[in-house]
Design an enzyme around this catalytic site. Sequence first.
Site, PDB file in Angstrom:
ATOM      1  CG  ASN A  10      -2.227  25.846 -36.093  1.00 21.49           C
ATOM      2  OD1 ASN A  10      -2.225  25.264 -35.002  1.00 21.49           O
ATOM      3  ND2 ASN A  10      -1.468  26.896 -36.362  1.00 21.49           N
ATOM      4  CE  LYS A  12      -3.268  29.699 -35.216  1.00 24.21           C
ATOM      5  NZ  LYS A  12      -3.153  31.084 -35.594  1.00 24.21           N
ATOM      6  CD  GLU A  98      -0.091  31.901 -33.785  1.00 23.29           C
ATOM      7  OE1 GLU A  98      -0.336  30.762 -33.344  1.00 23.29           O
ATOM      8  OE2 GLU A  98      -0.925  32.593 -34.411  1.00 23.29           O
ATOM      9  N   GLY A 174      -4.695  35.295 -38.330  1.00 22.89           N
ATOM     10  CA  GLY A 174      -5.606  35.675 -37.256  1.00 22.89           C
ATOM     11  C   GLY A 174      -6.064  37.122 -37.338  1.00 22.89           C
ATOM     12  N   GLY A 235      -6.373  28.235 -39.394  1.00 21.53           N
ATOM     13  CA  GLY A 235      -6.408  28.431 -37.944  1.00 21.53           C
ATOM     14  C   GLY A 235      -7.850  28.576 -37.473  1.00 21.53           C
TER      15      GLY A 235
HETATM   16  P1  PGA Z   1      -5.720  31.821 -39.154  1.00 17.65           P
HETATM   17  O1  PGA Z   1      -4.400  31.058 -38.684  1.00 17.65           O
HETATM   18  O2  PGA Z   1      -6.394  30.964 -40.192  1.00 17.65           O
HETATM   19  O3  PGA Z   1      -6.551  31.980 -37.921  1.00 17.65           O
HETATM   20  O4  PGA Z   1      -5.284  33.132 -39.727  1.00 17.65           O
HETATM   21  C1  PGA Z   1      -3.583  30.383 -39.598  1.00 17.65           C
HETATM   22  C2  PGA Z   1      -2.390  29.805 -38.888  1.00 17.65           C
HETATM   23  O5  PGA Z   1      -1.871  30.424 -37.939  1.00 17.65           O
HETATM   24  O6  PGA Z   1      -1.901  28.702 -39.234  1.00 17.65           O
END
Ligand code: PGA
Length: 252
Positions: A10, A12, A98, A174, A235
């Site tokens: 992802n 983002k 999110e 995150g 992410g």
């Molecule tokens: P992260 O995000 O691996 O940075 O924790 C995962 C996500 O939001 O899908």
Amino acid sequence: MTRRPLLAGNWKLHLGPGAARSLAAAIAAKVGDVAEVDVAVFPTALAVPAVVEALRGSMIGVGLQWASPHAQGAYTGTNSSVLAREVGCSWLLAGHSEVRRDLAEDDARVRSSVLGGLDAGLLPMVCLGESLEERRADRVEDVITRQLAALYDGLPADRAAVLTLAYEPLWAIGTGETATPDQAQAVHALIRGWLADRFPAFVAAETRVLYGGSVKPSNAAELLAQPDIDGALVGGASLDAESFAAIVNAAR
Ligand code: PGA
């Protein structure tokens, strides 16, 4: 039956078309021909065409991070699954925390987006998960089953079986904090049990439930070794070709 692992990145709101194209090419060079697991990436909508182009000829799929339930029309500022298909997407992400947080997406809207994706022929990947407050208040099961009920209500088994789920505890996204393999497995087993209680057996048997939340090369193998964890939605670590490839390789 054994479920094929699925590893998804992802991206983002990172990486415009140029940077996304480079990352996609670097990932394809490392794991673009992997046949034992499925791999997909979710760039920003504006970078989707560039990434589709960069991944042409590889086994890696591309998806849209969010779609309106509408195909097209007077819906300014949105994207649709039908148009995502047209530009070469095969996946649709829905219900990411999110988006729920920033765009006031609720369970009902997540469901409409998923139905739009199914109608358009995309493979929806739907995120669910609890907040830290909800976990502390011992409400994990309530929250997860509410999200599942809203998503699957009235869905026929053949359509239900097309969905992929991603359990993403909000407190692990995150933050660098990951659910322990036991914590994640417990929720994944809850999800599979919920499906088994409501649908013919093939739905629970075939549905892939990914874990997401600070997955990185150092913790991927342990998480992926759990019986009900069928892959990862990644992410931060998916923005680096080497890290993402290491996670994909951990699933092989
Ligand atoms: P992260 O995000 O691996 O940075 O924790 C995962 C996500 O939001 O899908």
